[in-house]
Write a protein that holds these residues in place. Structure first.
Motif, short mmCIF file in Angstrom:
data_model
loop_
_atom_site.label_atom_id
_atom_site.label_comp_id
_atom_site.label_asym_id
_atom_site.label_seq_id
_atom_site.Cartn_x
_atom_site.Cartn_y
_atom_site.Cartn_z
N MET A 1 0.83 -1.19 0.00
CA MET A 1 0.00 0.00 0.00
C MET A 1 0.87 1.24 0.00
SD MET A 1 -3.02 1.28 2.61
CE MET A 1 -4.37 0.48 1.74
N LEU A 2 0.54 2.17 -0.91
CA LEU A 2 1.12 3.51 -0.89
C LEU A 2 0.05 4.44 -0.32
CD1 LEU A 2 2.91 3.59 -4.36
CD2 LEU A 2 4.01 3.80 -2.11
N ALA A 3 0.26 4.90 0.90
CA ALA A 3 -0.73 5.72 1.60
C ALA A 3 -0.13 7.06 1.98
CB ALA A 3 -1.23 5.00 2.85
N GLN A 4 -0.91 8.11 1.83
CA GLN A 4 -0.42 9.43 2.20
C GLN A 4 -0.44 9.61 3.72
OE1 GLN A 4 -2.99 11.87 -0.18
NE2 GLN A 4 -4.54 12.00 1.39
N ASN A 5 0.46 10.45 4.18
CA ASN A 5 0.67 10.62 5.61
C ASN A 5 -0.27 11.70 6.17
OD1 ASN A 5 1.76 10.34 8.14
ND2 ASN A 5 3.53 11.64 7.75
N ASN A 6 -1.53 11.34 6.30
CA ASN A 6 -2.50 12.22 6.95
C ASN A 6 -3.58 11.34 7.58
OD1 ASN A 6 -4.05 11.37 4.77
ND2 ASN A 6 -4.05 13.34 3.74
N ASP A 7 -4.56 11.96 8.22
CA ASP A 7 -5.59 11.18 8.92
C ASP A 7 -6.31 10.23 7.98
OD1 ASP A 7 -4.99 12.51 11.27
OD2 ASP A 7 -6.56 14.02 11.03
N TYR A 8 -6.58 10.70 6.78
CA TYR A 8 -7.27 9.87 5.78
C TYR A 8 -6.46 8.64 5.41
CZ TYR A 8 -8.94 8.82 0.98
OH TYR A 8 -9.38 8.21 -0.16
N GLY A 9 -5.21 8.87 5.02
CA GLY A 9 -4.38 7.76 4.59
C GLY A 9 -4.10 6.76 5.70
N ILE A 10 -3.77 7.26 6.88
CA ILE A 10 -3.41 6.38 7.98
C ILE A 10 -4.63 5.61 8.50
CG2 ILE A 10 -2.60 6.36 10.37
CD1 ILE A 10 -0.70 8.65 9.55
N GLY A 11 -5.77 6.30 8.62
CA GLY A 11 -6.97 5.63 9.12
C GLY A 11 -7.43 4.52 8.20
N LEU A 12 -7.42 4.79 6.90
CA LEU A 12 -7.85 3.76 5.96
C LEU A 12 -6.84 2.61 5.93
CD1 LEU A 12 -9.56 4.63 2.60
CD2 LEU A 12 -8.33 2.51 2.92
N ARG A 13 -5.56 2.97 5.94
CA ARG A 13 -4.51 1.93 5.94
C ARG A 13 -4.63 1.00 7.15
NH1 ARG A 13 0.72 2.89 7.50
NH2 ARG A 13 -0.25 3.68 9.41
N ASP A 14 -4.86 1.58 8.32
CA ASP A 14 -4.91 0.76 9.53
C ASP A 14 -6.03 -0.28 9.46
OD1 ASP A 14 -2.79 2.20 10.50
OD2 ASP A 14 -3.95 3.31 12.00
#
Length: 420
Positions: A186-199
């Protein structure tokens, strides 16, 4: 397939209603008209928007803008709210990377215009930035696109018509698993959106025995918002030979996808999310054919799509978050009508009720719901987005996650739905 989102405790420390001197605001659904007559405003319902007119989210504005125009037209054609037309009194810009003060200027404009309700912001971080001052001013925010988990129940002056990343993260992971992939990046951006969805994506993968080989929690492999070059990240991902790759981003996908192609990644194994499941006419025909994406809400098609395009031709560019934006405006108007007032407090007292939290007769248009309200009935507005009634946390109790597959023109086509 169904999943059940678990209840999440809000983690942000924002000003409480008591600290703001607003403790008298009722946040549950009392009887219609429970706000004191002396405090109730019966003038025109004034609304505003706080949407991305520029910046990395600007490609997502077209659907919500068209939805606001369509909702207002339908409300006013049906007789308005309390017999008066709804007025759009301010349109703010939530973000511009070239001018970091733009959101504060927009908040100033919104407070000066004094609407009862503002649609937006679209970005979770932008909502966090705007919420304290708008709440202090007694202005209700309603987002069609905030999926950040921590926003659940965060503030009495905030609601959303979209599911949190708990649901989308699980849906995306289950889609990947159903396709037979067990080694995923996964390439996820470092913000609440990216981290929350990634988790939530990672948790669901691992519970099924699969592995997130790149971008996992704690690996510090997230990328920064507005990043424009991704060769090192793509090289690092492909060195691990993943069976599939998911991208959690906004417009950064426009740079990531060509880099993946240049390094010979099979793009039929690519999975996107709501922030980047959009048409890509800039790419060579067929580049994304077979790639998939998930987007909360029902697919925008048929009569509703036609009406959006008629309201604003820019809706042909993207209808992401249009159903959720449309539903937010209608819920606010119906709450004002039910309570007999266009002030924020009256809307808050009646918002959950018109969403169906108290049961009631079902209706799917403003005109039909208005007729029921005028007959003294409770209603359950069944919206375009397919979400359930608002919970005590002011978010849908259930939601649909649309599944899309890209065609030969690099356009995402709806192929199914998952209910969460």
């Amino acid at each position: 397939m169904r999943f059940h989102a678990r209840k999440t405790t809000a983690a942000l420390a924002l000003l409480t209603v008591a600290a703001l001197g607003l403790a008298g605001c009722a946040t549950d659904d009392g009887d219609a008209g429970s706000t004191g007559d002396s405090a109730r405003d019966t003038g025109p319902l004034k609304i505003g928007t706080l949407l991305p007119q520029s910046g990395t989210l600007a490609h997502l504005i077209y659907g919500p803008q068209a939805a606001v125009k369509l909702a207002m037209a339908e409300i006013n054609e049906a007789g308005g709210v309390l017999g008066q037309d709804v007025e759009l009194v301010v349109e703010g810009n939530e973000f511009d990377p070239s001018d970091p003060t733009i959101i504060n200027k927009s908040i100033d404009d919104i407070i000066a215009a004094s609407p009862s309700f503002v649609l937006g912001a679209m970005g979770t971080g932008n909502t966090n930035a705007a919420m304290p001052r708008l709440s202090e001013a007694g202005i209700l925010m309603g987002s069609p696109s905030n999926t950040g988990v921590q926003l659940s129940g965060i503030n009495d002056y905030y609601f959303r018509t979209i599911a949190s990343d708990i649901i989308q993260g699980k849906a995306l992971a289950n889609l990947v698993l159903q396709d037979g992939h067990t080694r995923v990046a996964m390439l996820a951006q470092n913000n609440d959106y990216g981290i929350g969805l990634r988790d939530n994506f990672q948790e669901t993968l691992e519970a099924a025995g699969a592995e997130l080989v790149y971008g996992a929690k704690g690996a510090s492999e997230e990328f920064q918002e507005t990043q424009t070059a991704f060769a090192p990240e793509v090289t690092g991902v492909l060195a691990l030979d993943p069976e599939a790759l998911a991208i959690v981003s906004y417009e950064e996908a426009m740079q990531i996808i060509p880099e993946l192609a240049a390094q010979n990644f099979d793009l039929t194994k690519l999975y996107l999310v709501d922030g980047n499941t959009i048409p890509y006419p800039e790419f060579d025909d067929g580049l994304l054919e077979g790639a998939q994406g998930t987007t909360p809400g029902r697919a925008t098609e048929g009569d509703f799509l036609d009406a959006l395009v008629a309201a604003d031709s820019n809706a042909t560019r993207s209808t992401n978050f249009a159903p959720e934006a449309y539903d937010a405006v209608l819920l606010v108007a119906l709450a004002a009508e039910r309570g007999g007032g266009t002030d924020t407090e009256t809307i808050l007292e009646n918002l959950r009720s018109v969403s169906g939290a108290d049961g009631g007769a079902t209706c799917g248009t403003y005109a039909a719901c208005l007729e029921l309200l005028q007959d003294g009935q409770d209603i359950h507005y069944e919206g375009q987005a397919g979400g359930g009634p608002l919970t005590a946390e002011n978010e849908p109790e259930s939601a649909l996650i649309g599944i899309y597959r890209f065609d030969e023109t690099n356009t995402p086509i709806a192929v199914g739905e998952i209910e969460g």
